[in-house]
Design an enzyme around this catalytic site. Structure first.
Site, PDB file in Angstrom:
ATOM      1  N   PHE A 137       0.860  -1.192   0.000  1.00 19.37           N
ATOM      2  CA  PHE A 137       0.000   0.000   0.000  1.00 19.37           C
ATOM      3  C   PHE A 137       0.887   1.230   0.000  1.00 19.37           C
ATOM      4  O   PHE A 137       1.722   1.404   0.876  1.00 19.37           O
ATOM      5  CB  PHE A 137      -0.942   0.037   1.217  1.00 19.37           C
ATOM      6  CG  PHE A 137      -1.900   1.196   1.131  1.00 19.37           C
ATOM      7  CD1 PHE A 137      -3.026   1.117   0.321  1.00 19.37           C
ATOM      8  CD2 PHE A 137      -1.646   2.386   1.803  1.00 19.37           C
ATOM      9  CE1 PHE A 137      -3.888   2.198   0.190  1.00 19.37           C
ATOM     10  CE2 PHE A 137      -2.515   3.470   1.674  1.00 19.37           C
ATOM     11  CZ  PHE A 137      -3.640   3.376   0.872  1.00 19.37           C
ATOM     12  N   ASP A 222       9.215   2.566   1.915  1.00 18.29           N
ATOM     13  CA  ASP A 222       8.026   3.279   2.370  1.00 18.29           C
ATOM     14  C   ASP A 222       7.849   2.957   3.854  1.00 18.29           C
ATOM     15  O   ASP A 222       7.348   1.892   4.220  1.00 18.29           O
ATOM     16  CB  ASP A 222       6.814   2.828   1.542  1.00 18.29           C
ATOM     17  CG  ASP A 222       5.511   3.472   2.011  1.00 18.29           C
ATOM     18  OD1 ASP A 222       5.484   4.034   3.125  1.00 18.29           O
ATOM     19  OD2 ASP A 222       4.514   3.396   1.261  1.00 18.29           O
ATOM     20  N   LYS A 251       2.626   9.060   8.579  1.00 20.36           N
ATOM     21  CA  LYS A 251       1.676   8.835   9.665  1.00 20.36           C
ATOM     22  C   LYS A 251       2.080   9.392  11.037  1.00 20.36           C
ATOM     23  O   LYS A 251       1.499  10.354  11.511  1.00 20.36           O
ATOM     24  CB  LYS A 251       1.362   7.342   9.762  1.00 20.36           C
ATOM     25  CG  LYS A 251       0.541   6.851   8.554  1.00 20.36           C
ATOM     26  CD  LYS A 251      -0.026   5.481   8.775  1.00 20.36           C
ATOM     27  CE  LYS A 251      -1.159   5.164   7.802  1.00 20.36           C
ATOM     28  NZ  LYS A 251      -0.742   4.729   6.473  1.00 20.36           N
TER      29      LYS A 251
HETATM   30  C1  LIG Z   1      -0.995   5.100   5.094  1.00 24.97           C
HETATM   31  C2  LIG Z   1       0.064   4.704   4.136  1.00 24.97           C
HETATM   32  C3  LIG Z   1       0.291   5.426   2.950  1.00 24.97           C
HETATM   33  C4  LIG Z   1      -0.606   6.568   2.511  1.00 24.97           C
HETATM   34  O1  LIG Z   1      -0.582   7.657   3.367  1.00 24.97           O
HETATM   35  P1  LIG Z   1      -1.721   8.796   3.203  1.00 24.97           P
HETATM   36  O2  LIG Z   1      -1.306   9.820   4.219  1.00 24.97           O
HETATM   37  O3  LIG Z   1      -3.029   8.167   3.478  1.00 24.97           O
HETATM   38  O4  LIG Z   1      -1.621   9.307   1.820  1.00 24.97           O
HETATM   39  C5  LIG Z   1       1.338   5.037   2.142  1.00 24.97           C
HETATM   40  N1  LIG Z   1       2.133   4.008   2.476  1.00 24.97           N
HETATM   41  C6  LIG Z   1       1.949   3.295   3.602  1.00 24.97           C
HETATM   42  C7  LIG Z   1       2.883   2.168   3.921  1.00 24.97           C
HETATM   43  C8  LIG Z   1       0.905   3.608   4.464  1.00 24.97           C
HETATM   44  O5  LIG Z   1       0.707   2.875   5.565  1.00 24.97           O
END
Ligand SMILES: *Cc1c(COP(=O)(O)O)cnc(C)c1O
Length: 398
Positions: A137, A222, A251
């Site tokens: 994700f 990420d 986050k």
């Molecule tokens: C939550 C998340 C995102 C996206 O972040 P947003 O602030 O919702 O755009 C991207 N990568 C990972 C691993 C995430 O957990």
């Protein structure tokens, strides 16, 4: 306002993209949140791994109030002390060199993708491919949902941007087969969060790093969910023995104030020049002051150690529940305070029942309960949540 009124207003006026639980939340304190009827919940979701200091941490509240009283926003046409301080701290903590600050996780990844493309094109015009993993994700913008190798996020948004390839996670041979001189970057989560708290084999990332070096490709990690202490270290890659070329954060970084960041080595960051990237709100002094406060509290209060210790405690308690309910729980896995419980059935009912009993937990990937509590929790808070989960599991029909 009556909660039914809030539900009605949402239904009438908000785009219907979220499957929400029937709860109106009003405020929080530490690891607790309260609903509009005054009911208290232990919060093991923390805004999906966002509220690392819990709710209303006095140091974070004071830093935000202080900065808001001086200046919320200026423009990146000017300098601010808060942004300079955050950039320096993030560079030092990551072992990388140059920082860009945006407003969300998707934006951080979008920026990392742009930087990797620029870097690749300087080597060769067709060095543009980005390889990501199935069940990943990476966000909801067009480029990041294309990077997100899950059809459910992509369906209906075609045509998708080109240049992305997907391989199974934790599969070195599949990655090796997909890579070529056209690969400009491999982008992975150290632990897949949204995809179900998927933890790769111990040697996977060393092999990924080796393949990236072999093909002159960048490794983008990420760490939007795993970064900022979640796994017991500031960055999850500190457990892996590899260093990325670019890392993305969001986050937990500002404890709940919207922010995102990507950090790169000097060699990679040099691909960007004036005008190549930008953001109106990104790096504003309010968000940066909040992030500076979060990073200071993590250090002052020893929260990395706490995340490691309490993570082990949480896993021990969950494994005891697995032994008690072997027909419902098939696996417990986690590192620090990102923990997944794989179920033998869909998890939404369990989440709902826990909520009725005063615990907020989450289910991801359909059948994985995900625990990403604030890093400030104590063993007592774990016990409180576990007691509710235990009572809930006892009522599950087999
Ligand atoms: C939550 C998340 C995102 C996206 O972040 P947003 O602030 O919702 O755009 C991207 N990568 C990972 C691993 C995430 O957990």
């Amino acid at each position: 306002m009556d909660k039914q009124m809030v539900f009605d207003m949402h239904r009438n006026y908000y785009m219907p993209v979220f499957a929400r639980y029937s709860l109106v939340l009003t405020h929080g304190q530490g690891p607790y949140v309260y609903d509009s009827e005054g009911k208290k919940y232990i919060d093991f979701l923390a805004g999906i791994a966002v509220n690392v200091l819990g709710h209303a941490h006095p140091k974070l509240v004071a830093a935000i109030a202080d900065q808001a009283g001086k200046m919320i926003h200026c423009s990146n046409l000017y300098y601010t002390e808060a942004q300079a301080t955050l950039a320096k701290t993030l560079a030092h903590l990551s072992g990388l060199d140059k920082v860009f600050i945006g407003n969300s996780g998707a934006e951080a990844n979008e920026g990392a993708i742009k930087l990797a493309r620029k870097y690749g094109k300087a080597v060769s015009q067709d060095k543009v491919e980005i390889i990501t993993a199935e069940h990943s994700f990476h966000g909801r913008t067009l480029a990041t949902l294309t990077a997100t190798a899950q059809p459910k996020y992509q369906h209906g948004y075609e045509p998708l941007p080109g240049g992305f390839r997907h391989v199974p996670f934790n599969d070195v041979a599949a990655l090796a087969a997909a890579m070529s001189d056209k690969t400009c970057a491999v982008m992975l989560e150290p632990i897949q969060g949204e995809g179900g708290v998927n933890i790769p084999d111990k040697d996977y990332f060393a092999e990924v790093r080796r393949l990236c070096d072999k093909f002159g490709a960048l490794l983008i990690l990420d760490e939007i969910q795993t970064g900022i202490g979640r796994t017991g270290k500031m960055f999850a890659y500190e457990h892996l023995g590899v260093k990325p070329d670019i890392v993305t954060l969001a986050k937990g970084l500002a404890g709940g104030v919207p922010i995102g960041a990507f950090i790169a080595s000097d060699k990679v960051a040099a691909a960007f020049g004036p005008g190549d990237h930008g953001s109106t709100f990104g790096g504003n002094p309010l968000a940066c002051a909040a992030a500076n406060a979060v990073l200071k509290v993590i250090d002052d209060e020893g929260l990395l150690g706490n995340a490691g210790t309490l993570g082990e405690y949480l896993v021990t308690k969950l494994k005891a529940l697995k032994d008690k309910y072997p027909d419902i729980i098939s696996q417990v896995r986690g590192q620090g305070l990102i923990v997944g419980v794989k179920l033998t059935r869909p998890g939404r009912d369990i989440v709902n029942k826990c909520m009725e009993q005063g615990a907020i937990i989450n289910c991801t990937a359909g059948d994985v309960l995900r625990f990403v509590p604030p890093l400030i929790i104590t063993a007592g808070h774990v016990d409180e949540m576990i007691a509710i989960l235990d009572r809930t599991l006892a009522t599950v029909q087999l």
